[in-house]
Design a protein around this motif. Structure first.
Motif, PDB file in Angstrom:
ATOM      1  N   ALA A 149       0.833  -1.203   0.000  1.00 34.63           N
ATOM      2  CA  ALA A 149       0.000   0.000   0.000  1.00 34.63           C
ATOM      3  C   ALA A 149       0.871   1.257   0.000  1.00 34.63           C
ATOM      4  O   ALA A 149       0.565   2.239  -0.694  1.00 34.63           O
ATOM      5  CB  ALA A 149      -0.924  -0.008   1.221  1.00 34.63           C
ATOM      6  N   GLN A 150       1.957   1.217   0.745  1.00 38.58           N
ATOM      7  CA  GLN A 150       2.865   2.369   0.773  1.00 38.58           C
ATOM      8  C   GLN A 150       3.502   2.600  -0.586  1.00 38.58           C
ATOM      9  O   GLN A 150       3.608   3.739  -1.059  1.00 38.58           O
ATOM     10  CB  GLN A 150       3.941   2.156   1.836  1.00 38.58           C
ATOM     11  CG  GLN A 150       3.418   2.219   3.259  1.00 38.58           C
ATOM     12  CD  GLN A 150       4.518   2.054   4.288  1.00 38.58           C
ATOM     13  OE1 GLN A 150       5.670   1.783   3.937  1.00 38.58           O
ATOM     14  NE2 GLN A 150       4.181   2.227   5.552  1.00 38.58           N
ATOM     15  N   VAL A 151       3.929   1.533  -1.224  1.00 34.77           N
ATOM     16  CA  VAL A 151       4.552   1.652  -2.547  1.00 34.77           C
ATOM     17  C   VAL A 151       3.559   2.204  -3.561  1.00 34.77           C
ATOM     18  O   VAL A 151       3.897   3.051  -4.403  1.00 34.77           O
ATOM     19  CB  VAL A 151       5.106   0.289  -3.020  1.00 34.77           C
ATOM     20  CG1 VAL A 151       5.628   0.385  -4.450  1.00 34.77           C
ATOM     21  CG2 VAL A 151       6.208  -0.191  -2.087  1.00 34.77           C
ATOM     22  N   ARG A 152       2.334   1.749  -3.469  1.00 37.90           N
ATOM     23  CA  ARG A 152       1.315   2.176  -4.431  1.00 37.90           C
ATOM     24  C   ARG A 152       0.708   3.535  -4.079  1.00 37.90           C
ATOM     25  O   ARG A 152       0.005   4.111  -4.899  1.00 37.90           O
ATOM     26  CB  ARG A 152       0.203   1.130  -4.502  1.00 37.90           C
ATOM     27  CG  ARG A 152       0.621  -0.169  -5.174  1.00 37.90           C
ATOM     28  CD  ARG A 152      -0.556  -1.120  -5.321  1.00 37.90           C
ATOM     29  NE  ARG A 152      -0.205  -2.285  -6.129  1.00 37.90           N
ATOM     30  CZ  ARG A 152      -1.075  -3.228  -6.502  1.00 37.90           C
ATOM     31  NH1 ARG A 152      -2.352  -3.136  -6.140  1.00 37.90           N
ATOM     32  NH2 ARG A 152      -0.673  -4.241  -7.245  1.00 37.90           N
ATOM     33  N   GLY A 153       0.936   3.984  -2.852  1.00 39.21           N
ATOM     34  CA  GLY A 153       0.323   5.225  -2.433  1.00 39.21           C
ATOM     35  C   GLY A 153      -1.180   5.097  -2.274  1.00 39.21           C
ATOM     36  O   GLY A 153      -1.947   6.015  -2.576  1.00 39.21           O
ATOM     37  N   ALA A 154      -1.618   3.933  -1.798  1.00 35.65           N
ATOM     38  CA  ALA A 154      -3.043   3.650  -1.636  1.00 35.65           C
ATOM     39  C   ALA A 154      -3.303   3.197  -0.196  1.00 35.65           C
ATOM     40  O   ALA A 154      -2.376   2.952   0.577  1.00 35.65           O
ATOM     41  CB  ALA A 154      -3.486   2.575  -2.619  1.00 35.65           C
ATOM     42  N   SER A 155      -4.570   3.080   0.154  1.00 40.44           N
ATOM     43  CA  SER A 155      -4.919   2.591   1.476  1.00 40.44           C
ATOM     44  C   SER A 155      -4.699   1.081   1.549  1.00 40.44           C
ATOM     45  O   SER A 155      -4.661   0.402   0.512  1.00 40.44           O
ATOM     46  CB  SER A 155      -6.377   2.907   1.807  1.00 40.44           C
ATOM     47  OG  SER A 155      -7.247   2.110   1.015  1.00 40.44           O
ATOM     48  N   VAL A 156      -4.590   0.582   2.761  1.00 49.20           N
ATOM     49  CA  VAL A 156      -4.391  -0.857   2.931  1.00 49.20           C
ATOM     50  C   VAL A 156      -5.620  -1.620   2.439  1.00 49.20           C
ATOM     51  O   VAL A 156      -5.498  -2.657   1.775  1.00 49.20           O
ATOM     52  CB  VAL A 156      -4.110  -1.191   4.411  1.00 49.20           C
ATOM     53  CG1 VAL A 156      -4.051  -2.705   4.616  1.00 49.20           C
ATOM     54  CG2 VAL A 156      -2.788  -0.564   4.855  1.00 49.20           C
ATOM     55  N   ASN A 157      -6.812  -1.113   2.747  1.00 49.94           N
ATOM     56  CA  ASN A 157      -8.033  -1.800   2.318  1.00 49.94           C
ATOM     57  C   ASN A 157      -8.137  -1.842   0.795  1.00 49.94           C
ATOM     58  O   ASN A 157      -8.497  -2.871   0.212  1.00 49.94           O
ATOM     59  CB  ASN A 157      -9.262  -1.107   2.907  1.00 49.94           C
ATOM     60  CG  ASN A 157      -9.435  -1.413   4.384  1.00 49.94           C
ATOM     61  OD1 ASN A 157      -8.902  -2.406   4.889  1.00 49.94           O
ATOM     62  ND2 ASN A 157     -10.171  -0.572   5.090  1.00 49.94           N
ATOM     63  N   ALA A 158      -7.823  -0.720   0.163  1.00 53.94           N
ATOM     64  CA  ALA A 158      -7.887  -0.680  -1.301  1.00 53.94           C
ATOM     65  C   ALA A 158      -6.853  -1.616  -1.910  1.00 53.94           C
ATOM     66  O   ALA A 158      -7.110  -2.285  -2.916  1.00 53.94           O
ATOM     67  CB  ALA A 158      -7.671   0.747  -1.791  1.00 53.94           C
ATOM     68  N   THR A 159      -5.679  -1.663  -1.289  1.00 55.46           N
ATOM     69  CA  THR A 159      -4.613  -2.550  -1.787  1.00 55.46           C
ATOM     70  C   THR A 159      -5.001  -4.002  -1.608  1.00 55.46           C
ATOM     71  O   THR A 159      -4.800  -4.823  -2.523  1.00 55.46           O
ATOM     72  CB  THR A 159      -3.303  -2.253  -1.046  1.00 55.46           C
ATOM     73  OG1 THR A 159      -2.922  -0.894  -1.285  1.00 55.46           O
ATOM     74  CG2 THR A 159      -2.195  -3.178  -1.508  1.00 55.46           C
ATOM     75  N   ARG A 160      -5.569  -4.345  -0.464  1.00 54.46           N
ATOM     76  CA  ARG A 160      -6.000  -5.725  -0.234  1.00 54.46           C
ATOM     77  C   ARG A 160      -7.045  -6.142  -1.271  1.00 54.46           C
ATOM     78  O   ARG A 160      -6.975  -7.245  -1.835  1.00 54.46           O
ATOM     79  CB  ARG A 160      -6.569  -5.874   1.177  1.00 54.46           C
ATOM     80  CG  ARG A 160      -6.982  -7.302   1.521  1.00 54.46           C
ATOM     81  CD  ARG A 160      -7.567  -7.421   2.917  1.00 54.46           C
ATOM     82  NE  ARG A 160      -6.546  -7.223   3.940  1.00 54.46           N
ATOM     83  CZ  ARG A 160      -6.443  -6.148   4.703  1.00 54.46           C
ATOM     84  NH1 ARG A 160      -7.298  -5.141   4.551  1.00 54.46           N
ATOM     85  NH2 ARG A 160      -5.497  -6.056   5.613  1.00 54.46           N
ATOM     86  N   PHE A 161      -7.991  -5.265  -1.533  1.00 52.56           N
ATOM     87  CA  PHE A 161      -9.030  -5.567  -2.530  1.00 52.56           C
ATOM     88  C   PHE A 161      -8.399  -5.760  -3.912  1.00 52.56           C
ATOM     89  O   PHE A 161      -8.734  -6.702  -4.632  1.00 52.56           O
ATOM     90  CB  PHE A 161     -10.056  -4.430  -2.572  1.00 52.56           C
ATOM     91  CG  PHE A 161     -11.105  -4.610  -3.640  1.00 52.56           C
ATOM     92  CD1 PHE A 161     -12.186  -5.444  -3.425  1.00 52.56           C
ATOM     93  CD2 PHE A 161     -10.984  -3.957  -4.862  1.00 52.56           C
ATOM     94  CE1 PHE A 161     -13.151  -5.632  -4.422  1.00 52.56           C
ATOM     95  CE2 PHE A 161     -11.937  -4.137  -5.858  1.00 52.56           C
ATOM     96  CZ  PHE A 161     -13.023  -4.970  -5.636  1.00 52.56           C
ATOM     97  N   ALA A 162      -7.493  -4.867  -4.276  1.00 51.34           N
ATOM     98  CA  ALA A 162      -6.860  -4.938  -5.595  1.00 51.34           C
ATOM     99  C   ALA A 162      -6.026  -6.210  -5.742  1.00 51.34           C
ATOM    100  O   ALA A 162      -6.013  -6.836  -6.808  1.00 51.34           O
ATOM    101  CB  ALA A 162      -5.980  -3.710  -5.812  1.00 51.34           C
TER     102      ALA A 162
END
Length: 215
Positions: free
Chosen positions: A105-118
């Motif tokens: 999530a940090q690398v992508r600059g996104a939230s953890v929840n959004a990263t988990r979903f993706a």
């Protein structure tokens, strides 16, 4: 007391210690042993009852572990050897770069929840290799670019393997280590070469066919 004259409990324990396989007994659901002080003799325990193994149970365990090969005295417990080899391989893979949801999530600059979903969406579409460990879910870093997104060049390699239901650990190992189907090339690296990319994709399809052909 010579090794030949030692009780079966001791001979069996010493044999497994010499092969460095004692750590695989629990994982295999087999009886385990401890060295009982002060004499240091092996005391075997039934994993289901927690009681000491009876003589007939020890004999059964001995036959089970020595059933591979034609010479029981020199047999090797193949199943435990394979488990030990697999455990070592997993340790090697986990020592290579990988990311959990938070780090990705940090690398992508996104939230953890959004990263988990993706991540789960990409895995479900066979675009991303995701490996479940005892403690967490990890995303092997070799398949990601600098922004944390899936490498486009690996799409045609990952898809057949994941669609075939290949064990994630095995897929991780095949993709990141020299592969026999590629004459010793490392698939995730070889796919970067335009001349080798088609060969890597073909090898992945062949391997996927082997996986699906197994009963």
């Amino acid at each position: 007391m010579s090794g030949h004259d030692a009780p079966l409990s001791e001979r069996l324990a010493s044999w497994l210690e010499d092969l460095d396989l004692t750590g695989q007994l629990t994982a295999a659901g087999l009886p385990t042993f401890v060295r009982d002080a002060p004499d240091g003799l092996a005391v075997w325990t039934d994993p289901l009852t927690g009681s000491p193994l009876a003589a007939d149970q020890l004999e059964q365990l001995d036959r089970l572990l020595r059933e591979e090969g034609t010479e029981p005295e020199h047999a090797v417990p193949v199943a435990l050897v394979l488990m030990a080899r697999q455990a070592r391989l997993r340790e090697e893979l986990l020592a290579s770069p990988w990311l959990g949801y938070e780090a990705l999530a940090q690398v992508r600059g996104a939230s953890v929840n959004a990263t988990r979903f993706a991540v789960h969406k990409a895995a479900g579409e066979h675009r991303l290799l995701v490996v479940a460990t005892e403690l967490r879910t990890v995303v092997p870093a070799f398949q990601l670019d600098a922004t944390g997104q899936s490498r486009p060049d690996l799409a045609g390699v990952l898809a057949p393997l994941l669609a075939a239901g290949m064990d994630p650990w095995r897929a991780w190992a095949w993709l990141t280590q020299p592969a026999a189907l590629l004459g010793g090339l490392v698939p995730e690296q070889a796919v970067l070469d335009a001349e080798d990319a088609a060969l890597v994709r073909h090898a992945a399809v062949r391997l996927a066919e082997r996986v699906t052909a197994r009963p």
